[in-house]
Motif scaffolding. Sequence first.
Motif, mmCIF file in Angstrom:
data_model
loop_
_atom_site.group_PDB
_atom_site.id
_atom_site.type_symbol
_atom_site.label_atom_id
_atom_site.label_comp_id
_atom_site.label_asym_id
_atom_site.label_seq_id
_atom_site.Cartn_x
_atom_site.Cartn_y
_atom_site.Cartn_z
ATOM 1 N N GLY A 129 26.186 34.774 33.634
ATOM 2 C CA GLY A 129 26.796 34.323 34.880
ATOM 3 C C GLY A 129 27.110 35.459 35.836
ATOM 4 N N GLN A 130 26.264 36.492 35.864
ATOM 5 C CA GLN A 130 26.564 37.688 36.659
ATOM 6 C C GLN A 130 26.149 37.532 38.119
ATOM 7 O OE1 GLN A 130 24.485 40.702 34.422
ATOM 8 N NE2 GLN A 130 26.247 41.122 33.104
ATOM 9 N N ASN A 131 27.109 37.698 39.000
ATOM 10 C CA ASN A 131 26.885 37.812 40.442
ATOM 11 C C ASN A 131 27.715 38.998 40.895
ATOM 12 O OD1 ASN A 131 26.847 34.607 39.890
ATOM 13 N ND2 ASN A 131 25.403 35.106 41.516
ATOM 14 N N PHE A 132 27.054 40.114 41.210
ATOM 15 C CA PHE A 132 27.773 41.347 41.486
ATOM 16 C C PHE A 132 28.324 41.373 42.911
ATOM 17 C CE2 PHE A 132 24.461 43.080 38.390
ATOM 18 C CZ PHE A 132 25.304 42.916 37.292
ATOM 19 N N LEU A 133 29.597 41.655 43.027
ATOM 20 C CA LEU A 133 30.220 41.824 44.335
ATOM 21 C C LEU A 133 29.696 43.108 44.973
ATOM 22 C CD1 LEU A 133 32.398 40.902 46.395
ATOM 23 C CD2 LEU A 133 34.012 42.339 45.135
ATOM 24 N N VAL A 134 29.235 43.027 46.233
ATOM 25 C CA VAL A 134 28.688 44.205 46.905
ATOM 26 C C VAL A 134 29.389 44.490 48.234
ATOM 27 C CG1 VAL A 134 26.413 44.043 45.816
ATOM 28 C CG2 VAL A 134 26.843 42.809 47.962
ATOM 29 N N ASP A 135 30.421 43.735 48.539
ATOM 30 C CA ASP A 135 31.143 43.943 49.793
ATOM 31 C C ASP A 135 32.401 44.768 49.516
ATOM 32 O OD1 ASP A 135 33.029 43.486 52.004
ATOM 33 O OD2 ASP A 135 31.525 42.080 52.739
ATOM 34 N N GLU A 136 32.409 46.006 50.022
ATOM 35 C CA GLU A 136 33.526 46.908 49.768
ATOM 36 C C GLU A 136 34.828 46.390 50.367
ATOM 37 O OE1 GLU A 136 32.580 50.797 51.112
ATOM 38 O OE2 GLU A 136 31.011 51.119 49.619
ATOM 39 N N ASN A 137 34.758 45.771 51.525
ATOM 40 C CA ASN A 137 35.972 45.284 52.170
ATOM 41 C C ASN A 137 36.669 44.224 51.329
ATOM 42 O OD1 ASN A 137 35.741 46.943 54.446
ATOM 43 N ND2 ASN A 137 34.393 45.481 55.477
ATOM 44 N N ILE A 138 35.886 43.340 50.719
ATOM 45 C CA ILE A 138 36.468 42.311 49.861
ATOM 46 C C ILE A 138 37.117 42.959 48.639
ATOM 47 C CG2 ILE A 138 35.968 40.307 48.412
ATOM 48 C CD1 ILE A 138 35.784 39.710 51.387
ATOM 49 N N ALA A 139 36.411 43.900 48.012
ATOM 50 C CA ALA A 139 36.958 44.580 46.832
ATOM 51 C C ALA A 139 38.252 45.306 47.178
ATOM 52 C CB ALA A 139 35.925 45.555 46.270
ATOM 53 N N ARG A 140 38.260 45.951 48.322
ATOM 54 C CA ARG A 140 39.455 46.700 48.750
ATOM 55 C C ARG A 140 40.634 45.736 48.969
ATOM 56 N NH1 ARG A 140 37.244 48.857 52.615
ATOM 57 N NH2 ARG A 140 36.667 50.875 51.744
ATOM 58 N N LYS A 141 40.368 44.576 49.564
ATOM 59 C CA LYS A 141 41.426 43.590 49.820
ATOM 60 C C LYS A 141 41.987 43.039 48.512
ATOM 61 C CE LYS A 141 39.765 42.038 54.357
ATOM 62 N NZ LYS A 141 39.127 40.923 55.110
ATOM 63 N N ILE A 177 38.454 42.069 34.268
ATOM 64 C CA ILE A 177 37.539 41.189 33.547
ATOM 65 C C ILE A 177 36.160 41.295 34.170
ATOM 66 C CG2 ILE A 177 37.079 38.825 32.813
ATOM 67 C CD1 ILE A 177 40.028 38.203 33.367
ATOM 68 N N GLY A 178 35.173 41.739 33.402
ATOM 69 C CA GLY A 178 33.804 41.795 33.894
ATOM 70 C C GLY A 178 33.651 42.762 35.052
ATOM 71 N N SER A 179 33.666 44.042 34.772
ATOM 72 C CA SER A 179 33.642 45.062 35.823
ATOM 73 C C SER A 179 32.306 45.152 36.553
ATOM 74 C CB SER A 179 33.984 46.424 35.222
ATOM 75 O OG SER A 179 33.206 46.658 34.065
ATOM 76 N N GLY A 180 31.236 44.619 35.954
ATOM 77 C CA GLY A 180 29.931 44.656 36.619
ATOM 78 C C GLY A 180 29.503 46.068 36.937
ATOM 79 N N ARG A 181 29.095 46.295 38.186
ATOM 80 C CA ARG A 181 28.655 47.629 38.598
ATOM 81 C C ARG A 181 29.800 48.504 39.093
ATOM 82 N NH1 ARG A 181 23.313 45.791 42.050
ATOM 83 N NH2 ARG A 181 22.085 45.037 40.295
ATOM 84 N N GLY A 182 31.017 47.983 39.032
ATOM 85 C CA GLY A 182 32.170 48.814 39.333
ATOM 86 C C GLY A 182 32.657 48.786 40.760
ATOM 87 N N GLY A 215 39.684 40.520 38.452
ATOM 88 C CA GLY A 215 38.263 40.440 38.163
ATOM 89 C C GLY A 215 37.548 39.360 38.942
ATOM 90 N N ASN A 216 36.241 39.533 39.004
ATOM 91 C CA ASN A 216 35.329 38.531 39.544
ATOM 92 C C ASN A 216 34.778 37.800 38.330
ATOM 93 O OD1 ASN A 216 33.311 37.102 40.897
ATOM 94 N ND2 ASN A 216 31.900 38.848 40.893
ATOM 95 N N ILE A 217 35.381 36.676 37.985
ATOM 96 C CA ILE A 217 35.102 36.069 36.686
ATOM 97 C C ILE A 217 33.877 35.163 36.741
ATOM 98 C CG2 ILE A 217 37.485 36.277 35.946
ATOM 99 C CD1 ILE A 217 37.956 33.407 36.558
ATOM 100 N N PRO A 218 33.094 35.131 35.654
ATOM 101 C CA PRO A 218 31.890 34.290 35.614
ATOM 102 C C PRO A 218 32.248 32.814 35.766
ATOM 103 C CG PRO A 218 31.904 35.879 33.804
ATOM 104 C CD PRO A 218 33.260 35.919 34.418
ATOM 105 N N TYR A 219 31.492 32.122 36.585
ATOM 106 C CA TYR A 219 31.781 30.711 36.848
ATOM 107 C C TYR A 219 31.685 29.862 35.584
ATOM 108 C CZ TYR A 219 31.060 31.984 41.780
ATOM 109 O OH TYR A 219 31.133 32.565 43.011
ATOM 110 N N ASN A 220 30.781 30.247 34.682
ATOM 111 C CA ASN A 220 30.522 29.379 33.526
ATOM 112 C C ASN A 220 31.610 29.446 32.462
ATOM 113 O OD1 ASN A 220 29.827 31.997 32.868
ATOM 114 N ND2 ASN A 220 27.985 31.459 31.712
ATOM 115 N N ILE A 221 32.531 30.406 32.554
ATOM 116 C CA ILE A 221 33.625 30.468 31.577
ATOM 117 C C ILE A 221 34.989 30.568 32.270
ATOM 118 C CG2 ILE A 221 32.258 31.400 29.674
ATOM 119 C CD1 ILE A 221 33.409 34.180 30.380
ATOM 120 N N THR A 222 35.048 30.119 33.514
ATOM 121 C CA THR A 222 36.305 30.215 34.268
ATOM 122 C C THR A 222 37.449 29.508 33.560
ATOM 123 O OG1 THR A 222 35.150 30.395 36.385
ATOM 124 C CG2 THR A 222 37.430 29.675 36.448
#
Length: 521
Positions: free
Chosen positions: A268-280, A296-301, A358-365
């Motif tokens: 269920g990986q969808n990597f967050l790539v927007d820095e502004n969202i992560a910062r918020k 939870i689920g650090s992905g690419r960091g 964390g950005n949690i996987p939808y399939n195990i929310t």
Amino acid sequence: MLFDTHAHLDFPQFDGIRENVIDEAVSAGVHLIMSPGIDVASSKRACELTNLYPQVYAAVGIHPHKAKEATDESFAEIERLASLDKVVAIGEIGLDYYRNISPQDVQKEVFHTQLEIAKRLGLPVIVHIRDAFPDAFSILEPFAKELMVLLHSFSGDENALALAMDKGFFISFNGTLTYPGTDRTEIARLATRNKVLLETDSPYLTPHPFRGTLNRPVFVKNVAHQLAAIWRETFSYVEKLTMNNGCSFFGIEKPAVIYPVRPKRSLGQNFLVDENIARKIAKTVQINRNDTVIEIGSGRGMLTRFLCERAGRVIAVEIDRNLANLLCTRDIPNLEIINEDFLNISLSDFGEKLIVAGNIPYNITSSILFKIVSERKFIRRAALMMQKEVADRLVALPGTKNYGLLSVFIQFFFAISRIMNVPPECFIPRPRVTSAVVVFNKKFPVAQLINEEFFIKFVKLSFAKRRKKLINSVALSSDIPSEAVSLAMRELSFPEDIRAESISPEDFSRLANAVYEKISA
């Protein structure tokens, strides 16, 4: 693999999209990127990027435009930064008589001083020369035998090229090589091939036919194709040659690991790539240096680095071994990586008053949310990104269509609020739905539960037959006597025909306690 030997990744044009830009480049085969500084502040930012992205190396220096601002303290700081890991050159330094933003005599003095720094440290130099080749070569002459020199974005004529090649200097070509009618074609044809590097000079000098858009490291591929055409060689030949030249010049080992790690649908990986969202998100969760954060689920960091900037300790729990290994390449002293399924760890191992993010996987929310409830003793606050539909259910009020099982469980134990919605374009790959960030603050319930296990069972049974009255839903789905439920409801003045979606979390606790007492008597 390609090497973009000059891209100003620290520039504000990349704010909010930097992760995406780097990921785009790496996905296209650009596995090394040099980010040079133009002053002390820019050099510091470039150094910070090297800790965040394994593909990025830095050079530190003061650009000729900034020469008039240079001080002895500036030079001392540049020399200090040059000692950091992954800083492999002094640059961007040199002379620019085209714009003359700094006086020419000041430019020359600052250029010479930084060449002395490079000589002391044994580092190569990245040199900017525009309309100043005679003076630049004159200043470089005493250092020519001791320093490796790269004439970035080479703009000299054939005489300047011959002199540069004679002295063993390297030169680099960028998007200008692709411009129709450019005089760089003949220069490229005459250049000594083992002295040629590729660059983009991002965010400037976008190659044809993309001029007018933001230049990015991915476009170094277009420069490579153009050089291959000029040399009448294969793209593979240019790719291999310029990578070897670049690694040789900067003293960098050719990358053996291919990044980035591809998202896995099974996880269920969808990597967050927007820095502004992560910062918020990191700001919203109100972290300080005394906090321990479980991610939870650090992905690419992407979120990880903003959490690390604020927290004293960050424990990244990542089930994907490749992603965990990727995080291990980042030199962040307050970061610990655990290659494990979050559902299998015990939060008690990490202390109390934890912050979970964390950005949690939808399939195990749902599984993650129930775990947070069950281990809430160790949690002070959480900020989780999830499918908007789930967030709607979490914050729903009694009597609304979204109010249900999760609403009751979460709202009974936590005060929750939705902070923002996050559109699909903020992720790679793009999910088909909008996401939302929800903050959970632990609260002390107004009613104490006699038996928490029974409370959870009772709430589940109450919503099992959503369209039926609560008493019928419980009776049809379990062995709890309907008489006990009916009696408890009458004592608490609940209407006999009430449905589960009309009962608040606090009233559910009162009713569950009353029913439990009846059947336990």
